[in-house]
Design an enzyme around this catalytic site. Structure first.
Site, mmCIF file in Angstrom:
data_model
loop_
_atom_site.group_PDB
_atom_site.id
_atom_site.type_symbol
_atom_site.label_atom_id
_atom_site.label_comp_id
_atom_site.label_asym_id
_atom_site.label_seq_id
_atom_site.Cartn_x
_atom_site.Cartn_y
_atom_site.Cartn_z
ATOM 1 N N GLY A 48 0.764 -0.815 0.103
ATOM 2 C CA GLY A 48 0.079 -0.080 -0.093
ATOM 3 C C GLY A 48 0.858 1.210 0.609
ATOM 4 O O GLY A 48 2.014 1.480 -0.535
ATOM 5 N N CYS B 222 -2.446 11.591 9.787
ATOM 6 C CA CYS B 222 -1.541 12.027 9.485
ATOM 7 C C CYS B 222 -1.888 13.570 9.572
ATOM 8 O O CYS B 222 -0.690 14.736 9.875
ATOM 9 C CB CYS B 222 -1.833 12.376 7.493
ATOM 10 S SG CYS B 222 -2.997 11.757 6.979
ATOM 11 N N GLN C 28 -6.176 18.433 2.504
ATOM 12 C CA GLN C 28 -5.761 17.627 2.386
ATOM 13 C C GLN C 28 -5.616 16.175 1.334
ATOM 14 O O GLN C 28 -6.787 16.264 0.191
ATOM 15 C CB GLN C 28 -6.162 16.167 3.189
ATOM 16 C CG GLN C 28 -6.327 16.774 4.894
ATOM 17 C CD GLN C 28 -7.092 15.896 6.029
ATOM 18 O OE1 GLN C 28 -7.757 16.835 7.366
ATOM 19 N NE2 GLN C 28 -6.991 14.644 5.507
ATOM 20 N N HIS D 201 0.026 17.348 2.762
ATOM 21 C CA HIS D 201 -1.538 18.113 3.101
ATOM 22 C C HIS D 201 -1.044 19.136 3.790
ATOM 23 O O HIS D 201 -0.355 19.740 4.263
ATOM 24 C CB HIS D 201 -1.964 17.090 4.524
ATOM 25 C CG HIS D 201 -2.145 15.574 4.208
ATOM 26 N ND1 HIS D 201 -3.091 15.569 3.363
ATOM 27 C CD2 HIS D 201 -3.151 15.010 5.704
ATOM 28 C CE1 HIS D 201 -3.159 14.184 3.210
ATOM 29 N NE2 HIS D 201 -3.790 13.626 5.263
ATOM 30 N N ASN E 249 2.415 13.348 3.441
ATOM 31 C CA ASN E 249 1.386 12.432 4.243
ATOM 32 C C ASN E 249 1.496 11.307 4.801
ATOM 33 O O ASN E 249 1.288 10.582 5.572
ATOM 34 C CB ASN E 249 -0.161 13.175 3.800
ATOM 35 C CG ASN E 249 0.105 13.009 2.408
ATOM 36 O OD1 ASN E 249 -0.142 13.389 1.774
ATOM 37 N ND2 ASN E 249 -1.707 11.633 2.173
HETATM 38 N N1 LIG Z 1 -2.425 7.084 2.900
HETATM 39 C C1 LIG Z 1 -1.730 7.924 4.149
HETATM 40 O O1 LIG Z 1 -1.377 9.156 4.086
HETATM 41 C C2 LIG Z 1 -2.188 7.821 5.427
HETATM 42 C C3 LIG Z 1 -1.469 7.986 6.822
HETATM 43 C C4 LIG Z 1 -1.682 7.402 8.109
HETATM 44 C C5 LIG Z 1 -2.122 7.047 8.411
HETATM 45 N N2 LIG Z 1 -2.506 6.478 7.274
HETATM 46 C C6 LIG Z 1 -3.160 4.631 7.654
HETATM 47 O O2 LIG Z 1 -2.811 3.384 6.837
HETATM 48 C C7 LIG Z 1 -3.191 2.747 6.433
HETATM 49 C C8 LIG Z 1 -2.766 2.148 4.967
HETATM 50 O O3 LIG Z 1 -3.319 3.040 3.913
HETATM 51 P P1 LIG Z 1 -2.605 3.306 3.187
HETATM 52 O O4 LIG Z 1 -3.258 5.181 2.423
HETATM 53 O O5 LIG Z 1 -1.160 3.004 2.657
HETATM 54 O O6 LIG Z 1 -3.834 2.371 2.069
HETATM 55 P P2 LIG Z 1 -3.617 1.230 1.246
HETATM 56 O O7 LIG Z 1 -2.622 2.274 -0.577
HETATM 57 O O8 LIG Z 1 -4.790 1.137 0.470
HETATM 58 O O9 LIG Z 1 -2.812 -0.005 1.660
HETATM 59 C C9 LIG Z 1 -3.709 -0.943 1.656
HETATM 60 C C10 LIG Z 1 -2.257 -1.997 2.017
HETATM 61 O O10 LIG Z 1 -3.260 -3.126 2.771
HETATM 62 C C11 LIG Z 1 -3.918 -4.067 2.198
HETATM 63 N N3 LIG Z 1 -4.054 -5.565 2.805
HETATM 64 C C12 LIG Z 1 -5.456 -5.127 1.800
HETATM 65 N N4 LIG Z 1 -6.404 -5.846 2.096
HETATM 66 C C13 LIG Z 1 -5.810 -7.084 2.843
HETATM 67 C C14 LIG Z 1 -5.792 -8.176 3.148
HETATM 68 N N5 LIG Z 1 -7.121 -8.395 3.509
HETATM 69 N N6 LIG Z 1 -5.384 -9.059 3.976
HETATM 70 C C15 LIG Z 1 -3.928 -8.348 4.088
HETATM 71 N N7 LIG Z 1 -3.212 -7.083 3.330
HETATM 72 C C16 LIG Z 1 -4.296 -6.549 2.490
HETATM 73 C C17 LIG Z 1 -2.794 -3.981 0.964
HETATM 74 O O11 LIG Z 1 -2.362 -4.928 0.151
HETATM 75 P P3 LIG Z 1 -2.861 -5.512 -1.533
HETATM 76 O O12 LIG Z 1 -1.871 -3.985 -2.118
HETATM 77 O O13 LIG Z 1 -2.424 -6.671 -1.588
HETATM 78 O O14 LIG Z 1 -4.411 -5.106 -1.469
HETATM 79 C C18 LIG Z 1 -2.389 -2.501 0.569
HETATM 80 O O15 LIG Z 1 -0.793 -3.390 0.779
HETATM 81 C C19 LIG Z 1 -4.645 2.435 6.765
HETATM 82 O O16 LIG Z 1 -4.670 2.177 8.090
HETATM 83 C C20 LIG Z 1 -4.593 4.119 6.849
HETATM 84 O O17 LIG Z 1 -5.863 5.064 7.434
HETATM 85 C C21 LIG Z 1 -2.860 6.583 6.226
#
Ligand SMILES: NC(=O)c1ccc[n+]([C@@H]2O[C@H](COP(=O)([O-])OP(=O)(O)OC[C@H]3O[C@@H](n4cnc5c(N)ncnc54)[C@H](OP(=O)(O)O)[C@@H]3O)[C@@H](O)[C@H]2O)c1
Length: 351
Positions: free
Chosen positions: A32, A148, A175, A261, A332
């Site tokens: 992700g 973030c 954001q 952000h 972020n």
């Molecule tokens: N993006 C930001 O700026 C940010 C900032 C702070 C906190 N966060 C938090 O960090 C977390 C991740 O965010 P993200 O933005 O990186 O999300 P993302 O890009 O959607 O990535 C999600 C990850 O979870 C994996 N995943 C999904 N379903 C799964 C399953 N059933 N089993 C195992 N792995 C699975 C995905 O794997 P696949 O690729 O194989 O689907 C991917 O590696 C969230 O809780 C979010 O709220 C995000």
């Protein structure tokens, strides 16, 4: 001070004393936005590691990433994934973190979780290392990484609190779409192309069209009319700063920007302050970079890919007796998530 509130950042919890200097590190959600950035940051900062495990869904199993000269294959996240792991970095949804963080902790790993699931749990420290690393206790197995928008705000608020005491804080966020994960990036890109080409487009990641539009809703609405994202900023800031009664409010807005952000922040202080002292102390704060000229200010496109929290437009606000307004920008995915988590891990390993 609250148990999980701000402590001197040098006051290091001794969890790290139990960690080997070359730990086995796992990244759950490695494919992700946050997970892959944690991989980049571990590589860039040459974090010592005897073995790296990359975990994601079955859709990504078998993908190969390079790390410290080795090829690492992505495995499916499962109950057995954390045997022998010393540090588990989670970039998964709140639902997945709620399931797998306890499993990893039980297997003996110190878990640093980016999701919102554990953040307000009174037994879990919520940490921005520059502000409250000392809130980690020796036996803590779960450490929460803040939202973030909170991460880029609290190191600045801490400096102002130390100078003149925080009385009231008003935050408006701008954001980027990457805050909603990799599918949201594709949605902005796809919609932008579709609008130019006068084609129909999908709308899944956000409540409304995001291309050429700003959406004053991030996450779901609460009964009081605020959104959950706004209350994450409010509650998490109070917890990290150790100021449970801090008067702070937020309006969170999604803007059609890919990364980073921005926040417009108004602060009323308890006591008088010297603006030059504010600028000087912010400039010296770890991880903060200041633009002090009136006509120079940080922006999202140039903050992207950088580590710092960038602050500009710092000005006395005479709408109240002791007022201050400023503009804060940070990447972020990097300081707002991946870098902050890796900084916590580094200090746990390095201590
Ligand atoms: N993006 C930001 O700026 C940010 C900032 C702070 C906190 N966060 C938090 O960090 C977390 C991740 O965010 P993200 O933005 O990186 O999300 P993302 O890009 O959607 O990535 C999600 C990850 O979870 C994996 N995943 C999904 N379903 C799964 C399953 N059933 N089993 C195992 N792995 C699975 C995905 O794997 P696949 O690729 O194989 O689907 C991917 O590696 C969230 O809780 C979010 O709220 C995000």
């Amino acid at each position: 001070m609250l148990p999980n509130g701000a402590g001197p950042s040098e006051e290091i919890g001794n969890t790290m004393k139990k960690l080997t200097k070359t730990p086995v590190i796992a990244i759950a959600g490695a494919t992700g936005l946050v997970g892959s950035e944690m991989l980049n940051v571990l590589e860039e900062r040459k974090v010592p590691c005897s073995e790296l495990r990359l975990l994601a869904s079955k859709d990504s199993a078998g993908e190969v990433y390079k790390f410290q000269g080795q090829e690492v294959e992505v495995e499916v996240l499962g109950d057995e994934s954390f045997e022998g792991v010393d540090v588990a970095l989670f970039g998964t949804s709140a639902e997945l973190s709620s399931m797998y963080v306890p499993i990893a902790a039980k297997a003996g790993a110190v878990c640093i979780d980016n999701s919102s699931f554990f953040r307000m749990n009174p037994d879990v420290p919520l940490v921005v290392p520059e502000v409250n690393f000392g809130s980690i206790k020796p036996d803590d197995k779960i450490i929460a990484n803040p939202n973030c928008s909170t991460i880029q705000l609290v190191p600045v608020l801490k400096v102002i609190d130390d100078i003149a005491g925080l009385k009231h804080v008003v935050v408006s966020t701008y954001q980027s779409v990457s805050g909603a994960g990799k599918a949201a990036l594709d949605e902005l890109w796809g919609q932008t192309l579709a609008v130019f080409n006068q084609q129909q487009f999908e709308q899944e990641a956000f409540q409304h069209q995001i291309a050429f539009n700003c959406i004053p809703q991030i996450d779901v609405f609460l009964e009081n009319g605020f959104t959950k994202e706004e209350f994450k900023i409010i509650n998490e800031s109070r917890k990290i700063l150790g100021l449970p009664l801090l008067r702070i409010t937020a309006t969170a807005v999604r803007v059609p920007v890919f990364y980073s952000h921005a926040e417009s922040v108004f602060i009323e202080t308890e006591r008088a302050f010297d603006l030059d002292v504010v600028v000087k102390k912010l400039s010296k704060a770890p991880g903060v970079s200041v633009r002090s000229g009136h006509d120079e200010y940080p922006m999202q496109f140039e903050a992207t890919g950088t580590d710092d929290i960038h602050v500009g437009r710092i000005r006395r606000d005479e709408s109240v007796e002791h007022g201050l307004s400023m503009w804060i920008v940070a990447d972020n995915v990097r300081k707002g998530a991946a870098l902050n988590a890796v900084q916590i891990a580094e200090r746990l390993i390095g201590g």
